[in-house]
Design a protein around this motif. Structure first.
Motif, PDB file in Angstrom:
ATOM      1  N   PHE A 593      -3.014   3.297  -3.985  1.00 25.58           N
ATOM      2  CA  PHE A 593      -2.637   2.387  -2.910  1.00 25.58           C
ATOM      3  C   PHE A 593      -2.746   3.087  -1.570  1.00 25.58           C
ATOM      4  N   GLN A 594      -3.089   2.303  -0.568  1.00 20.34           N
ATOM      5  CA  GLN A 594      -3.122   2.846   0.791  1.00 20.34           C
ATOM      6  C   GLN A 594      -1.723   3.344   1.130  1.00 20.34           C
ATOM      7  N   LEU A 595      -1.642   4.510   1.721  1.00 16.47           N
ATOM      8  CA  LEU A 595      -0.334   5.063   2.054  1.00 16.47           C
ATOM      9  C   LEU A 595       0.338   4.188   3.111  1.00 16.47           C
ATOM     10  N   GLY A 596       1.673   4.240   3.088  1.00 14.21           N
ATOM     11  CA  GLY A 596       2.420   3.499   4.084  1.00 14.21           C
ATOM     12  C   GLY A 596       2.577   2.022   3.772  1.00 14.21           C
ATOM     13  N   THR A 597       1.958   1.555   2.721  1.00 11.43           N
ATOM     14  CA  THR A 597       2.061   0.124   2.419  1.00 11.43           C
ATOM     15  C   THR A 597       3.247  -0.158   1.515  1.00 11.43           C
ATOM     16  N   LEU A 598       3.590  -1.426   1.465  1.00 12.31           N
ATOM     17  CA  LEU A 598       4.636  -1.877   0.558  1.00 12.31           C
ATOM     18  C   LEU A 598       4.208  -1.611  -0.886  1.00 12.31           C
ATOM     19  N   SER A 599       2.935  -1.852  -1.165  1.00 14.22           N
ATOM     20  CA  SER A 599       2.439  -1.640  -2.526  1.00 14.22           C
ATOM     21  C   SER A 599       2.634  -0.193  -2.957  1.00 14.22           C
ATOM     22  N   HIS A 600       2.412   0.729  -2.030  1.00 15.03           N
ATOM     23  CA  HIS A 600       2.622   2.131  -2.365  1.00 15.03           C
ATOM     24  C   HIS A 600       4.078   2.382  -2.696  1.00 15.03           C
ATOM     25  N   THR A 601       4.968   1.790  -1.937  1.00 12.84           N
ATOM     26  CA  THR A 601       6.386   2.006  -2.156  1.00 12.84           C
ATOM     27  C   THR A 601       6.841   1.474  -3.504  1.00 12.84           C
ATOM     28  N   ILE A 602       6.408   0.261  -3.847  1.00 15.15           N
ATOM     29  CA  ILE A 602       6.888  -0.309  -5.107  1.00 15.15           C
ATOM     30  C   ILE A 602       5.968   0.046  -6.260  1.00 15.15           C
ATOM     31  N   ASN A 603       4.885   0.752  -5.971  1.00 14.71           N
ATOM     32  CA  ASN A 603       3.942   1.204  -6.995  1.00 14.71           C
ATOM     33  C   ASN A 603       3.359   0.058  -7.821  1.00 14.71           C
ATOM     34  N   SER A 604       3.165  -1.064  -7.181  1.00 14.86           N
ATOM     35  CA  SER A 604       2.392  -2.133  -7.818  1.00 14.86           C
ATOM     36  C   SER A 604       1.841  -3.000  -6.696  1.00 14.86           C
ATOM     37  N   LYS A 605       0.798  -3.715  -7.004  1.00  7.95           N
ATOM     38  CA  LYS A 605       0.106  -4.430  -5.943  1.00  7.95           C
ATOM     39  C   LYS A 605       0.959  -5.583  -5.415  1.00  7.95           C
ATOM     40  N   ALA A 606       1.310  -5.536  -4.159  1.00  9.21           N
ATOM     41  CA  ALA A 606       2.107  -6.608  -3.561  1.00  9.21           C
ATOM     42  C   ALA A 606       1.184  -7.774  -3.192  1.00  9.21           C
ATOM     43  N   THR A 607       1.766  -8.948  -3.102  1.00  5.16           N
ATOM     44  CA  THR A 607       0.995 -10.122  -2.675  1.00  5.16           C
ATOM     45  C   THR A 607       0.325  -9.824  -1.338  1.00  5.16           C
ATOM     46  N   GLY A 608      -0.941 -10.147  -1.246  1.00  4.51           N
ATOM     47  CA  GLY A 608      -1.611  -9.989   0.044  1.00  4.51           C
ATOM     48  C   GLY A 608      -2.046  -8.566   0.339  1.00  4.51           C
ATOM     49  N   TYR A 609      -1.940  -7.670  -0.638  1.00  2.67           N
ATOM     50  CA  TYR A 609      -2.380  -6.302  -0.397  1.00  2.67           C
ATOM     51  C   TYR A 609      -3.900  -6.262  -0.275  1.00  2.67           C
ATOM     52  N   LEU A 610      -4.378  -5.570   0.732  1.00  4.88           N
ATOM     53  CA  LEU A 610      -5.819  -5.485   0.964  1.00  4.88           C
ATOM     54  C   LEU A 610      -6.304  -4.105   0.541  1.00  4.88           C
ATOM     55  N   GLU A 611      -7.236  -4.089  -0.391  1.00  3.89           N
ATOM     56  CA  GLU A 611      -7.725  -2.816  -0.921  1.00  3.89           C
ATOM     57  C   GLU A 611      -8.456  -2.011   0.154  1.00  3.89           C
ATOM     58  N   LEU A 612      -8.311  -0.733   0.051  1.00  7.79           N
ATOM     59  CA  LEU A 612      -9.068   0.169   0.895  1.00  7.79           C
ATOM     60  C   LEU A 612     -10.366   0.465   0.144  1.00  7.79           C
ATOM     61  N   SER A 613     -11.482   0.183   0.754  1.00  8.71           N
ATOM     62  CA  SER A 613     -12.712   0.365  -0.008  1.00  8.71           C
ATOM     63  C   SER A 613     -13.093   1.842  -0.063  1.00  8.71           C
ATOM     64  N   ASP A 614     -13.969   2.195  -0.988  1.00  6.75           N
ATOM     65  CA  ASP A 614     -14.486   3.563  -1.017  1.00  6.75           C
ATOM     66  C   ASP A 614     -15.471   3.731   0.122  1.00  6.75           C
ATOM     67  N   TRP A 615     -15.684   4.971   0.514  1.00  4.62           N
ATOM     68  CA  TRP A 615     -16.658   5.229   1.578  1.00  4.62           C
ATOM     69  C   TRP A 615     -18.023   4.716   1.128  1.00  4.62           C
ATOM     70  N   PRO A 616     -18.771   4.157   2.044  1.00  5.25           N
ATOM     71  CA  PRO A 616     -20.135   3.791   1.663  1.00  5.25           C
ATOM     72  C   PRO A 616     -20.968   5.057   1.471  1.00  5.25           C
ATOM     73  N   THR A 617     -21.952   4.990   0.588  1.00  2.00           N
ATOM     74  CA  THR A 617     -22.760   6.194   0.348  1.00  2.00           C
ATOM     75  C   THR A 617     -23.729   6.435   1.500  1.00  2.00           C
ATOM     76  N   ALA A 618     -24.217   5.355   2.058  1.00  2.00           N
ATOM     77  CA  ALA A 618     -25.039   5.501   3.254  1.00  2.00           C
ATOM     78  C   ALA A 618     -24.375   4.714   4.366  1.00  2.00           C
ATOM     79  N   ALA A 619     -24.412   5.258   5.554  1.00  2.00           N
ATOM     80  CA  ALA A 619     -23.708   4.615   6.654  1.00  2.00           C
ATOM     81  C   ALA A 619     -24.390   3.309   7.041  1.00  2.00           C
ATOM     82  N   PRO A 620     -23.607   2.229   7.162  1.00  2.00           N
ATOM     83  CA  PRO A 620     -24.191   0.987   7.667  1.00  2.00           C
ATOM     84  C   PRO A 620     -24.618   1.186   9.123  1.00  2.00           C
TER      85      PRO A 620
END
Lengths: 1015, 428
Positions: A593-620
């Motif tokens: 989970f993204q740090l600092g989020t509610l999901s991180h605190t409760i250790n499960s995905k909270a409603t409306g949690y937006l995933e942090l994507s992985d870095w793209p392999t090539a820069a857009p």
């Protein structure tokens, strides 16, 4: 009879409620304002306590148009609370709000929109939509902010409006007001967080505005930008980083990366990526803990690993805050400390537990200390843990024992020490401590299945005194597992268990059955009967589990004709070597989970949690963000922390405040003014586009001169109304808020023009071009002057000027009229006995310099003086600027000849950058001379002071004692001027100047040499 | 973001509710009450509680739980910080933030909450702006309001939202222009029984009370700014100026505010201003124990140590304590086993001591002899780190303000008494 009395009681209560509300209704319908207000206050009291007051709706809604502000506000509170329940009646109030939306007062418009959008009645959705669209183009940023909030309200009421709302969001994202930025990004996050494309064009603007946005908006923007950056930039984490080695996933990722980009290509951070990191860093000093945390998570998720360390100090600082803050911060540190213990290790003592900490804080600190443990600090940590074991908080003591167990498995050096320590704890007076120790010892012995029979024997002896079921079960398991190591004791323990079997807890019984089975297999001679006895007891036990287990074990170990193939393998099944349990941190996988989020605190995905994507392999494509290339200007403008920056614009040009009259203020707010502004913006951005695509284009210059014309026209039109107000230098600080607003506007207007100039390469000299490119990468910021000499020079003597005297002074501030200009302050004094009128600079200038004139001064009373500022582009030469100073009657030719030192602006850079730049400016770009110094100048401070008083340079910190470095750039061309003084002994040394501008370089050399020789 | 707010008192009653979006039933608090029951101490209620449809984020202050109801992902610190800001605002308005004060001023509370949040997102949290919108209640104003029927709500609409200095209201006027700065430092320390420091650090704040006419631009400089290791600022402070020159340059808000919080670099040795000698002994098999505790000043640079308060949680086995205090008064609560001794000022010539005997539960095993001792104290006119303000200058206004700077040192989390093993006795 009791039933009827209850009824009577209830109806009495009901009556009294009705009666009281009747009372309120009467008050609301009275003509006296004070009675109405009193009634509303009591109603709000009811709402606050959660009591129902909905039946008063008709009486309340009548007062929605009241003149009394407090009454009106309380009615609003009521409306928002009950409109959903009383939709038909609520509609009665709508027309009032529609009217208020057109009110000339922006705050009334805003509050009308606030309430209108809070009334959750689906019928008014079209009205809300219309109101939002209108408010989004309102002239007042405050109303636009309210519109941004209203977007979310409408969206939650009717999600079908999404497309239209996105249009409004798109428009508001372009808004340049710091007031709007946070709210619109919030709306973006709620309505269309996946529309990353809307952000591209606003990315740089948001980065640059960030420090000036209010705290809450900062949090929202930073969290959005974190997500954005992860989709747009390539990973700054090196493949062989410390980070990746324990993550399989990263390993594969890096493989892919290797495939995608050739290994030889070094990583270069996108300047936009750097911009985000640089502009968020000062916010680590925010008083708002949420802002600090959001910057910390941004660095964690986006910064190169070696830079993440900057966040630790600030995070540790947050531990001084309220306990709830500590809780969240410690959780995040716990996650971070698993991956990068190095950055927190120096702060280990900050995680020492205090007896006054609440239990959840204590456990988190323990978690972090355990994560931080390594070979070097383990003895300190274990010593600390020993005090914790004695804590009166037994839950915490137990957690500490677990932690010791984890340290023991992680650091093999101390495994034995820990084990022995835990064994000592077995004789502790407190049973929970003993029990927990047993459990942990059991786990440890499993990981170290060597010669531990002594410990097992010791535990077997303790067995009689231990009553905690979990601990008893653990000991039984241990004895069973290692029964061959304690061949004498094991059967005896089983014997004891046979006696107490019936009164034991289930887990103990299960382990007894286990022990019996294992002993039967290894030592059936001694234990056959015992085992059978126990299996018989188990067969008739009350618990299903025990009966099942017993049946299973019997089939497995006792061979008979019915038993299948399995019993052959009984020994291998029961006495197989078992994998040791992993003693792991509960925070191990939290980083999904993204740090600092509610999901991180409760250790499960909270409603409306937006995933942090992985870095793209090539820069857009990074050009999608090219719209406004405003860094050079913006950097200077927002050199303050927080919104105070605007005030600094004022400081640069002290007299600016006065040149802006109140009259044009109205115009700014009026429709026509804004339209004009918008038009300008439109053309501005289009030409910016072209400027970025083609390096030089004539259209730029056109728009350049156009806007300049407009500027000067603007000031000429307006300067008439203010000269009587301006009566001296000190007045500038009195400039009121509106003036400042104007100033800001003015500064912004000036900005685009400068932008073009900055981006047009000064010459087509290839080296300059290269230098320019470099400049965008290395952080070299124009800093504030180190020293501003107070001396002023005479421009016009009062005798020559027929009473008009003029003096000039170099304030050494960046000139806001154009960044190629040197700012000059003129002090005009009327020493005649009559009023001088229309003082201005004449149209005719003899030499080729570009001069920005000060706005003409309408009247200057006898004895009065006024300070104005102007800008002159000296083209990096000391050639005098000649111009005419005019009054209504006369014209005087004057000239300003700058000393070379005033043609610079100080630059801050690191020693490293200095050396790098100096290396590029060798050969003919270097001039040097031996200098002899007056004894007064040899001290560290005196030398620096002397140098910066001669030339407007910035001091570059050096590590060496006898070496002094100064850096500046020439105002007009922006070329670097690097000065270094190397002292060979106390009175002599070598002065070296490196610059492309060799002429001014040698002039500067001469000036400095002379200055240093003089006392 | 923030859906609703419930205020819960220590006996578990909801005494105020406010909803910013549609109404959430107060039954959502049942999950909170469950957690409250499970917690052994009020502080142990977890700040974040997930429930099937909502998340509850709460802070506890002044024995009131402020429980925010959240419906979707939000940084928990965002909510926590906001709730604390609400409490600070109430405290600022009513002097106290107690249940009674909130109930007495329920209308103002409601008006404030309405302004502070719009659709769950913070709108106006700066005290300068709020005070323009909603006048704080005073006794006089309450009386006048009842007679004349006039209101708490400002007639003038606030200017602050549009000002470039959003934290300062415009049109400030005073006849006496004053600026006071309090440098308050707190020592956090853990000291072991033998008196050696396990960890000690100094945290400081500069609280300001600025009552200056117009738009003053202040700069405050220190004699020894290098002492400040880590700082956090009020938004008014110009960060770049600090970075470049180590000078605090700012246009202050009107009234009281916290200008700066700082941490003193840990390289500097922290002078511990008091010491404690204590000896608590229990004999095996005896129902009596001895208690002896002496306090003394240490490294106080000649300043008096005042308002000293010692408290200690005695072991559970202690039934009662019969002690004799050389000065001040002591109390022992036989239920919570908390011993507190209000010492007052330490006289270096005659060190305060507390001596006597403790009676123990019969038959109980020998209790732990090293309970934690928590000490509170104050030292006036001294910042223990040695931080000194050099000068305060005002620009932008012509009058001469009266300037004052006060220093004070306090104990923060200052605990001693626990025995730390010197030689690792884990080695068996």
């Amino acid at each position: 009879s009791s039933g009827s009395s209850v009824n009577i009681h209830a109806s009495y209560l009901l009556m009294s409620v009705l009666h009281r509300n009747e009372d309120l209704r009467e008050m609301l319908e009275s003509t006296k304002e004070s009675l109405k207000l009193e009634a509303m206050k009591r109603i709000v009291g009811l709402i606050a306590r959660g009591k129902n007051a909905s039946e008063l709706f008709p009486a309340v809604v009548k007062n929605v148009a009241s003149k009394n502000i407090e009454l009106k506000k309380l009615v609003y509170v009521y409306l928002v609370r009950y409109a959903e329940e009383q939709q038909d009646l609520a509609l009665l109030s709508i027309s009032t709000f529609q009217r208020a939306l057109k009110d000339p007062n922006q705050l009334i418009r805003a509050s009308a929109l606030r309430v209108l959008s809070s009334i959750r009645v689906p019928i008014i959705v079209p009205i809300m939509m219309l109101a939002i669209k209108e408010a989004a183009t309102d002239l007042s940023p405050y109303v636009r902010k309210t519109a941004a909030h209203a977007i979310q309200k409408l969206y939650s009421l009717d999600a079908d409006q999404k497309e239209q709302l996105i249009e409004v969001i798109e428009k508001l994202l372009k808004d340049k007001s710091t007031l709007v930025a946070g709210s619109v990004v919030m709306a973006f996050e709620e309505v269309c967080p996946d529309r990353i494309d809307l952000i591209h064009k606003n990315y740089r603007k948001l980065c640059n505005l960030l420090v000036d946005v209010e705290e809450w908006g900062q949090v929202v923007i930073i969290s959005m930008l974190t997500r954005y950056a992860r989709t747009q930039f390539i990973s700054p984490w090196k493949e062989d980083g410390i980070f990746d080695e324990n993550s399989e996933q990263a390993f594969y990722e890096s493989d892919e990366e290797k495939l995608g980009t050739p290994q030889s290509k070094p990583y270069i951070m996108d300047p936009d990526h750097r911009l985000l990191l640089r502009n968020t860093k000062p916010l680590l000093q925010s008083r708002n803990t949420a802002v600090v945390m959001s910057v910390a998570q941004l660095y964690w998720h986006l910064a190169p690993k070696q830079e993440v360390g900057v966040i630790t100090k600030s995070l540790v600082r947050l531990l001084r805050s309220h306990r709830e803050v500590q809780y969240i911060v410690l959780q995040n540190i716990a996650t971070m400390s698993i991956q990068q213990k190095g950055i927190f290790e120096p702060f280990m003592k900050s995680f020492y537990v205090r007896s006054t900490d609440p239990t959840h804080i204590k456990t988190l600190k323990l978690e972090i200390l355990t994560n931080l443990a390594n070979e070097a600090n383990i003895s300190t940590i274990l010593r600390e843990f020993q005090t914790y074991v004695k804590s009166q908080d037994k839950a915490f003591a137990a957690a500490t024992i677990q932690a010791i167990g984890r340290c023991a498995t992680n650091i093999t050096d101390v495994t034995d020490t820990c084990l022995n320590g835990l064994v000592l704890l077995l004789s502790n007076r407190d049973e929970t401590v003993v029990a927990e120790s047993v459990v942990v010892i059991k786990k440890l012995l499993q990981t170290q299945p060597t010669q531990h029979s002594e410990i097992i024997k010791h535990m077997a002896k303790l067995f009689d005194n231990i009553t905690v079921p979990m601990a008893r079960a653990s000991i039984l398991w241990l004895i069973g597992e290692y029964c061959e190591r304690v061949p004498k004791i094991a059967p005896d323990v089983l014997r004891k268990m046979a006696k107490t079997f019936t009164v034991e807890e289930d887990i103990v019984k299960l382990q007894t059955v286990n022990l019996a089975a294992k002993l039967y297999l290894t030592n059936s001679k001694q234990t056959k009967l015992l085992t059978q006895y126990i299996l018989n007891l188990g067969k008739y036990d009350q618990s299903y589990d025990i009966r099942d287990r017993t049946r299973f074990i019997r089939q497995l170990i006792v061979p008979n004709e019915k038993s299948g193939a399995l019993s052959k393998y009984a020994r291998r099944i029961l006495l197989a070597s078992k994998p040791a349990p992993m003693l792991e941190s509960t925070f191990k996988d939290r980083d999904r989970f993204q740090l600092g989020t509610l999901s991180h605190t409760i250790n499960s995905k909270a409603t409306g949690y937006l995933e942090l994507s992985d870095w793209p392999t090539a820069a857009p494509d990074s050009s999608v963000r090219n719209v406004e290339v405003m860094e050079p200007v913006k950097k200077e403008i927002s050199w303050t922390f927080g919104a105070a920056s605007e005030c600094h614009v004022k400081e640069w040009v002290p007299s600016m405040g006065k040149t802006k009259p109140l009259k044009s203020d109205d115009k700014f707010y009026s429709d026509s003014g804004e339209e004009e502004g918008a038009g300008e913006e439109g053309t501005g951005s289009s030409s910016e586009d072209s400027s970025s695509s083609s390096s030089s284009s004539s259209s730029n210059e056109e728009s350049d001169s156009e806007s300049e014309d407009k500027n000067s026209k603007h000031s000429e039109e307006t300067d008439s109304s203010q000269s009587d107000k301006s009566s001296g230098h000190s007045d500038k600080k009195k400039a009121d808020k509106k003036k400042r607003l104007q100033l800001k506007k003015k500064a912004k207007k000036a900005a685009p023009k400068e932008r073009y100039q900055m981006h047009r390469p000064p010459t087509h000299h290839p080296l300059t071009q290269e230098l320019w490119n470099l400049r965008t990468f290395t952080p070299k910021m124009v800093s504030s002057p180190v020293f501003v000499p107070m001396s002023s020079h005479e421009l016009l003597h009062r005798m020559t000027g027929k009473g008009l005297a003029a003096q000039y002074h170099f304030p050494r501030q960046p000139c806001i009229y154009g960044n190629k200009m040197v700012s000059v302050q003129l002090t005009l004094t009327n020493s005649s006995d009559h009023t001088l009128e229309d003082i201005s600079i004449g149209e005719k200038t003899s030499s080729g310099q570009n001069i920005h004139r000060f706005s003409s001064i309408e009247r200057l009373e006898p004895g009065a003086s006024v300070t104005v500022s102007m800008g002159i582009d000296f083209n990096d030469s000391t050639q005098a600027a000649n111009f005419q100073l005019c009054t209504k009657e006369d014209q005087f030719s004057v000239s300003i000849q700058p000393v070379v030192g005033e043609l610079f602006l100080p630059v801050t850079m690191t020693e490293q950058d200095f050396r790098k730049e100096q290396g590029k400016l060798q050969g003919m770009n270097e001039t040097s001379a031996t200098i002899t110094m007056a004894p007064e100048n040899t001290s560290n401070q005196a030398l620096s002071k002397k140098m910066v008083s001669v030339a407007n340079m910035g001091v570059v910190p050096t590590g060496e004692d006898s070496l002094y470095r100064f850096a500046a750039k020439s105002v007009s061309s922006g070329d670097l001027v690097l000065v270094s003084v190397d002292l060979t002994d106390s009175s002599s040394g070598r002065l070296t100047i490196n610059t492309e501008k060799t002429v001014i370089g040698s002039m500067l050399l001469r000036d400095l040499k002379t200055a240093l020789a003089q006392p | 973001m923030i859906h609703s707010l419930f205020l819960v008192n220590s006996s578990g009653d909801i005494f105020l509710e406010k909803h910013w979006k549609s109404v959430v039933s107060r039954s959502v608090c049942d999950y909170f009450f469950e957690a409250q029951e499970r917690a052994s101490e009020p502080e142990n209620v977890p700040p974040v509680i997930p429930t099937p449809h909502h998340y509850l984020i709460s802070v506890l202050r002044h024995r009131i739980y402020f429980v925010a109801v959240i419906q979707s992902e939000v940084p928990p610190l965002f909510v926590i910080e906001f709730l604390h800001r609400v409490v600070d605002t109430f405290q600022d308005y009513f002097g106290l933030c107690t249940e009674a004060a909130i109930k007495d001023n329920v209308v103002v509370v409601y008006e404030l909450l309405e302004e502070m949040l719009d659709n769950g997102f913070p709108l106006a949290t700066e005290s300068n702006i709020l005070k323009e919108l909603i006048k704080p209640p005073t006794i006089l104003r309450t009386v006048v309001n009842t007679i004349t029927g006039s209101t708490n709500v400002g007639e003038q609409l606030p200017t602050g939202q549009l000002s470039v200095v959003p934290w300062r209201r415009t049109g400030v006027k005073y006849t006496n222009n004053e600026a006071y700065f309090d440098v308050v430092e707190e020592i956090d320390a853990i000291i072991d029984k033998s008196g050696s420091t396990i960890t000690a650090e100094i945290q400081g704040v500069i609280d300001a009370c600025v009552k200056l006419t117009g738009m003053p631009d202040l700069t405050l400089s220190f004699m020894n700014p290098r002492l400040l290791d880590d700082v956090s600022f009020h938004p008014c402070v110009r960060f770049k100026r600090w970075e470049a020159e180590r000078i605090l340059s700012f246009i202050p808000p009107d009234g009281n505010f916290r200008l700066l919080s700082y941490h003193v670099s840990s390289q500097n040795l922290v002078a511990i201003p008091v010491y404690v000698k204590h000896n608590i002994t229990f004999r095996e098999g005896s129902s009596q124990g001895r208690f002896e505790l002496t306090l003394g000043p240490k490294q106080t640079m000649g300043k008096a140590v005042e308002s000293v308060l010692v408290s200690s949680q005695l072991p559970r086995g202690v039934l009662n304590a019969n002690l004799n205090a050389s000065q001040g008064t002591y109390t022992f609560d036989p239920v919570t086993k908390l011993l507190t001794w209000d010492v007052g000022k330490i006289n270096p010539q005659k060190l305060p001591s507390l001596k006597g005997s403790m009676s123990l539960q019969a038959g109980a095993s020998k209790p732990d002899e090293n309970p934690t001792i928590i000490i509170q104290f104050k030292i006036q006119q001294m910042a223990i780190s040695g931080l000194k303000v050099n000068r305060l200058d005002m620009y932008g206004e012509k009058y001469k303000p009266f300037k004052g700077i006060k220093y004070m040192t306090k104990a923060g989390k200052f605990q001693t008494g626990m025995q730390r093993p010197h030689v690792s006795c884990v080695k068996a």
